[in-house]
Design a protein around this motif. Structure first.
Motif, PDB file in Angstrom:
ATOM      1  N   UNK A 508     -17.081  -8.533 -10.110  1.00 34.26           N
ATOM      2  CA  UNK A 508     -15.738  -7.975  -9.966  1.00 34.26           C
ATOM      3  C   UNK A 508     -15.561  -7.588  -8.502  1.00 34.26           C
ATOM      4  N   UNK A 509     -14.340  -7.679  -8.001  1.00 32.74           N
ATOM      5  CA  UNK A 509     -14.111  -7.371  -6.592  1.00 32.74           C
ATOM      6  C   UNK A 509     -12.754  -6.697  -6.402  1.00 32.74           C
ATOM      7  N   UNK A 510     -12.644  -6.006  -5.271  1.00 34.48           N
ATOM      8  CA  UNK A 510     -11.388  -5.433  -4.799  1.00 34.48           C
ATOM      9  C   UNK A 510     -11.265  -5.789  -3.329  1.00 34.48           C
ATOM     10  N   UNK A 511     -10.085  -6.288  -2.944  1.00 38.28           N
ATOM     11  CA  UNK A 511      -9.868  -6.809  -1.598  1.00 38.28           C
ATOM     12  C   UNK A 511      -8.554  -6.240  -1.073  1.00 38.28           C
ATOM     13  N   UNK A 512      -8.595  -5.540   0.061  1.00 44.10           N
ATOM     14  CA  UNK A 512      -7.404  -4.946   0.663  1.00 44.10           C
ATOM     15  C   UNK A 512      -7.238  -5.489   2.074  1.00 44.10           C
ATOM     16  N   UNK A 513      -6.008  -5.837   2.432  1.00 44.63           N
ATOM     17  CA  UNK A 513      -5.734  -6.333   3.777  1.00 44.63           C
ATOM     18  C   UNK A 513      -4.374  -5.821   4.224  1.00 44.63           C
ATOM     19  N   UNK A 514      -4.302  -5.338   5.467  1.00 48.66           N
ATOM     20  CA  UNK A 514      -3.054  -4.732   5.917  1.00 48.66           C
ATOM     21  C   UNK A 514      -2.833  -4.951   7.408  1.00 48.66           C
ATOM     22  N   UNK A 515      -1.593  -5.351   7.750  1.00 51.40           N
ATOM     23  CA  UNK A 515      -1.119  -5.248   9.125  1.00 51.40           C
ATOM     24  C   UNK A 515      -0.637  -3.810   9.289  1.00 51.40           C
ATOM     25  N   UNK A 516      -1.517  -2.952   9.741  1.00 48.82           N
ATOM     26  CA  UNK A 516      -1.171  -1.536   9.848  1.00 48.82           C
ATOM     27  C   UNK A 516      -0.031  -1.340  10.841  1.00 48.82           C
ATOM     28  N   UNK A 517      -0.116  -2.084  11.949  1.00 49.48           N
ATOM     29  CA  UNK A 517       0.981  -2.141  12.916  1.00 49.48           C
ATOM     30  C   UNK A 517       1.152  -3.584  13.349  1.00 49.48           C
ATOM     31  N   UNK A 518       2.070  -3.828  14.271  1.00 51.30           N
ATOM     32  CA  UNK A 518       2.234  -5.183  14.788  1.00 51.30           C
ATOM     33  C   UNK A 518       0.977  -5.668  15.492  1.00 51.30           C
ATOM     34  N   UNK A 519       0.147  -4.747  15.931  1.00 52.32           N
ATOM     35  CA  UNK A 519      -1.029  -5.123  16.705  1.00 52.32           C
ATOM     36  C   UNK A 519      -2.328  -5.081  15.896  1.00 52.32           C
ATOM     37  N   UNK A 520      -2.423  -4.186  14.917  1.00 55.56           N
ATOM     38  CA  UNK A 520      -3.683  -3.918  14.231  1.00 55.56           C
ATOM     39  C   UNK A 520      -3.688  -4.499  12.817  1.00 55.56           C
ATOM     40  N   UNK A 521      -4.683  -5.348  12.562  1.00 57.31           N
ATOM     41  CA  UNK A 521      -4.928  -5.920  11.236  1.00 57.31           C
ATOM     42  C   UNK A 521      -6.303  -5.450  10.771  1.00 57.31           C
ATOM     43  N   UNK A 522      -6.371  -4.943   9.531  1.00 64.70           N
ATOM     44  CA  UNK A 522      -7.627  -4.484   8.947  1.00 64.70           C
ATOM     45  C   UNK A 522      -7.772  -5.091   7.558  1.00 64.70           C
ATOM     46  N   UNK A 523      -8.977  -5.548   7.251  1.00 59.66           N
ATOM     47  CA  UNK A 523      -9.249  -6.121   5.935  1.00 59.66           C
ATOM     48  C   UNK A 523     -10.594  -5.594   5.450  1.00 59.66           C
ATOM     49  N   UNK A 524     -10.645  -5.252   4.172  1.00 60.33           N
ATOM     50  CA  UNK A 524     -11.889  -4.759   3.587  1.00 60.33           C
ATOM     51  C   UNK A 524     -12.036  -5.279   2.171  1.00 60.33           C
ATOM     52  N   UNK A 525     -13.277  -5.412   1.743  1.00 59.97           N
ATOM     53  CA  UNK A 525     -13.537  -5.908   0.384  1.00 59.97           C
ATOM     54  C   UNK A 525     -14.832  -5.296  -0.118  1.00 59.97           C
TER      55      UNK A 525
END
Length: 853
Positions: A508-525
């Motif tokens: 089982x997995x959980x995957x989150x990804x977000x363009x927090x701002x126009x400059x910053x992208x963060x992804x975690x799983x």
């Protein structure tokens, strides 16, 4: 609006320009007209000056991202770029496209002659995960137990996928076990099948080496059809006929009379002059050789011969509010590979009545690889996207031995044997959900993905015919008269090798990804998996990308991964003939590979296999200045704990083993164990540029990979084997892990198109490699770097007809020859079998005629 001929040629040039452009590529990825609106690859934006490759591997976000924008480096290669290499097999196509990927054909290595070991970032073949259309692909049934790259590992047969069926290949150069599960320590290779719903492509290619062997005849047809108003079916048929290549040397020892000592070579420090009696024997033997017209060029050292037949299908169609999809295929390969020549002066392996001049045995394989997958999905932007699928696949290898004998049977021996089969099957079920939110928690985009996987694996070994493995020496036969038992070159699988074992894995997995701002992208799983044979594991990943400016970005990440021990490594066992180095001389030995849970392993104190675990780190930067210049650079470190290796060979002189080998020809045993920790560090750099030149377009690219793997700490040796650590992992095996693959690889390419003409030159520099001798350091040899140059020209007579001619390895470059004559098998194997940068076939030439209707 219809494109002009010039626009079409420009689009074609952009596609070729991506040939070697990983994460910073500016190359064109043609969007399939039938692509699903839920597929991020379907929403690529294109213009006349710049295009981007939309990446789907390594992210479950509904936000379309180019390979420049991803937080982890990804190489994207499309179908045109693959065919431009002049290769016909997928593994070799990628080998001359992606610097971090290495695959070289092996010789005189049993089943490994027919399935090329492929590695990423200098790690093992089983530390990279293969996906087909984004779904986990099964491994082969073969475990590499011979002295080749990836010894002890289980990899994938990339060549089971016909190149004509491939739309694009994405190589994620980053750990991704938290997203995809076991095996994705070094990275992920995702092969996407074609989705085109109209037209026919018919490709034909013929080639041959400069030496006049190794013929290649390839023909494939790919056709697209509409299914209803919005569905598609794409089908591929492919045939490849590949002949032997032979770069063997001349046998320089006696043939009919007793062999001369291995110290007979003058000019070497180990050399001892032949005695008068030995000189007389040499002269007498040569007289017999001349009388019987024996050919001292009696080996085949090079690529095996193979005929490969493939059929693949990819399809999709709307089913009310859902979209149904399916894909799969079947590949059958007949292979024939030579072993070592058995000379008539060896009484153990000879039968002078049947083969008075000795014999060259052949291993024949029948390889069947099959896949069938189906699923349904629904949802769009702002909705929950649901994807439910099942996939079943397998690989089966049947072994026959031809032109050989079971010497212990005397004249009653057959000369053709069925030696058994290996089978691996995998049944994978997935349920994936994702949803994109705009403005959630104040972010620009926020994507949530979660899912579950249920997988069943099964591994089996089938026995060969009794004559392929039994000992028929009469009881009480004097030791000096005992004949070798089992068929020569590849002893058949025995009843005590037979196994059929399975396991279940739930993830089982959980995957989150977000363009927090126009400059910053963060992804975690984060992912949890539980295996029925060893328990659970948790993996995690955190990656990010920050744009300093529109042109310059920083990226990096950290992830914890794992690789489950394969069923093959747990349950494989066999007795095989292996040529090993003893006191500096190649010798033939009967070696048993025992199961990890066998009585021998327990007596030696070998613990049960457990998963490899890893921590990997990456940091990089991208610079994008449009067509003028694109540069990416990525540093990485991969730490692997409890790495599984196949041990060295433990002799029957160890008291614990003597009773097990009594009454057999077996003299040594080897086994799988979690023995070491390793650290791999490296650097990937890619630079590309595109310019107008006279009336045409010039594309230039330079890509390199540097990597270094080192064993950390000591070898984990069971208490019962205290003092045998050097045997468990000797110098040779250390070298195979640390220095047996190129530590550097650089690929430079120039492509120029003007009118209907396209010219391409690509130079690949393979870095040095070293073979390490198990006992004598003076036999270590470092093979110098070599540059292989490929040249091709293409001419489009019309939009439907294209002719391509070219040469791979145009300057006929070979690796260094083996320096120590004692390691050349009496002169017959002049190039190293144990480590190869790019093979040793020399130059080859080809012509391809392609049609599009």
């Amino acid at each position: 609006m219809a494109m002009s001929g010039r626009q079409k040629r420009w689009q074609y040039l952009c596609g070729v320009a991506a040939l070697l452009l990983p994460a910073s590529a500016i190359a064109q990825q043609q969007t399939p007209p039938d692509a699903s609106p839920q597929d991020p690859a379907a929403v690529a934006e294109q213009d006349g000056d710049r295009s981007t490759d939309i990446v789907v591997t390594g992210s479950r976000s509904q936000q379309a991202r180019s390979n420049v924008d991803t937080p982890a480096p990804v190489d994207v290669v499309n179908a045109e770029q693959l065919t431009e290499t002049g290769q016909v097999e997928v593994s070799q196509m990628i080998n001359f496209v992606a610097p971090s990927f290495n695959s070289a054909k092996q010789t005189i290595a049993n089943g490994t002659d027919h399935i090329d070991p492929a590695t990423l970032r200098g790690l093992g073949p089983d530390q990279t995960l293969l996906l087909l259309n984004g779904k986990r692909q099964h491994t082969t049934a073969l475990v590499n137990v011979n002295s080749t790259v990836g010894r002890g590992s289980v990899g994938y047969d990339l060549n089971a996928i016909p190149a004509a069926a491939v739309e694009r290949i994405e190589v994620l150069r980053d750990g991704a076990a938290a997203q995809y599960g076991s095996d994705a320590i070094a990275g992920v290779i995702n092969v996407g099948l074609k989705r085109r719903d109209n037209g026919v492509e018919w490709r034909n290619q013929a080639g041959i080496t400069k030496q006049g062997d190794g013929r290649i005849l390839q023909s494939s047809v790919n056709a697209g059809f509409k299914l209803g108003d919005a569905g598609f079916l794409n089908a591929t048929l492919s045939v490849i006929d590949r002949g032997f290549t032979d770069r063997s040397g001349t046998y320089n020892n006696t043939v009919y009379l007793a062999p001369l000592p291995a110290t007979r070579f003058p000019g070497y420090s180990f050399s001892v002059p032949l005695t008068a009696a030995e000189q007389t024997r040499q002269a007498q033997d040569e007289a017999i050789v001349q009388q019987r017209r024996f050919d001292r060029r009696n080996m085949i050292v090079g690529n095996s011969a193979a005929q490969t037949y493939s059929g693949f299908v990819n399809m999709g169609a709307p089913l009310g509010d859902w979209e149904g999809y399916g894909f799969g295929g079947w590949t059958h390969r007949n292979g024939r590979a030579a072993g070592f020549y058995r000379y008539p002066n060896n009484p153990r392996t000879s039968n002078l009545s049947l083969f008075p001049d000795g014999y060259l045995p052949f291993i024949e394989t029948g390889i069947d690889d099959y896949t069938v997958a189906g699923g349904v999905r629904r949802g769009g932007r702002g909705e929950w996207v649901i994807d439910v699928s099942s996939k079943f696949g397998g690989n089966q290898i049947t072994f026959d031995v031809d032109n050989s004998i079971n010497a212990s049977l005397g004249n009653a021996t057959p000369t053709h044997f069925y030696a058994g089969k290996l089978t691996f099957q995998q049944f994978t079920n997935n349920a994936d959900l994702s949803k994109a939110y705009d403005g959630l928690f104040g972010t620009r985009t926020f994507n949530v993905a979660l899912g579950a996987e249920l997988r069943f694996d099964r591994y089996a070994i089938g026995a060969g015919q009794p004559e392929s493995y039994l000992d028929y020496n009469p009881p009480g036969t004097p030791a000096a008269q005992v004949k070798a038992s089992g068929v020569q070159v590849f002893g058949g699988f025995r009843p005590d090798n037979v196994v059929s074992e399975g396991r279940r894995a739930i993830g089982v997995y959980l995957d989150l990804e977000s363009d927090i701002t126009d400059r910053l992208l963060v992804s975690t799983a984060v992912r949890y998996e539980n295996y029925s044979d060893f328990g659970g594991n948790v993996s995690g990943k955190l990656v990010g990308r920050y744009k300093l400016t529109e042109a310059l970005a920083l990226r990096g990440g950290i992830n914890r991964g794992f690789r489950a021990p394969s069923l093959h490594q747990r349950f494989f066992s066999s007795v095989s003939t292996q040529f090993i180095t003893v006191n500096g001389v190649n010798q033939q030995r009967e070696v048993t590979t025992v199961r990890n849970d066998s009585e021998i392993a327990r007596r030696l104190g070998v613990p049960s296999l457990k998963p490899e675990t890893s921590w990997s780190y990456s940091a990089g930067a991208t610079l994008s200045l449009g067509r003028a210049l694109n540069v990416t650079a990525d540093l990485y470190q991969i730490d692997i704990k409890d790495r599984i290796v196949i041990s060295g060979r433990f002799s029957n002189t160890i008291p614990a083993l003597a009773t097990f080998f009594a009454g057999t020809n077996v003299t040594e045993a080897q086994f799988f164990t979690n023995a070491i920790d390793t650290r791999t560090r490296g650097l990937d750099v890619v630079a590309t540029s595109m310019h107008d030149l006279m009336d045409g377009k010039l594309t230039a690219s330079l890509a390199l990979n540097l990597n270094k793997t080192e064993i950390q700490g000591g070898v984990r040796t069971p208490p019962q084997l205290a003092g045998f650590g050097e045997t468990l992992l000797n110098r040779e095996e250390r070298g195979r892990i640390e220095v047996n693959q190129p530590r550097s690889k650089i690929i430079g390419t120039l492509i120029y198109e003007v009118g209907p003409w396209l010219a391409r030159i690509a130079a690949t520099r393979f870095g040095e490699i070293t073979t390490v001798a198990p006992q004598l350091p003076e036999q270590d040899q470092t093979f110098s770097p070599k540059v292989v140059t490929d040249i091709s020209f293409a001419y489009r007579f019309t939009e439907a007809v294209e002719l391509q001619v070219g040469s791979n390895n145009f300057f006929d470059v070979y690796p260094d020859r083996v320096r120590d004559p004692r390691l050349t098998n009496d002169g017959t194997v002049p190039y190293s079998r144990f480590a190869t940068q790019f093979g040793f076939n020399g130059a080859s030439y080809y012509a391809a005629l392609n049609f599009k209707f």
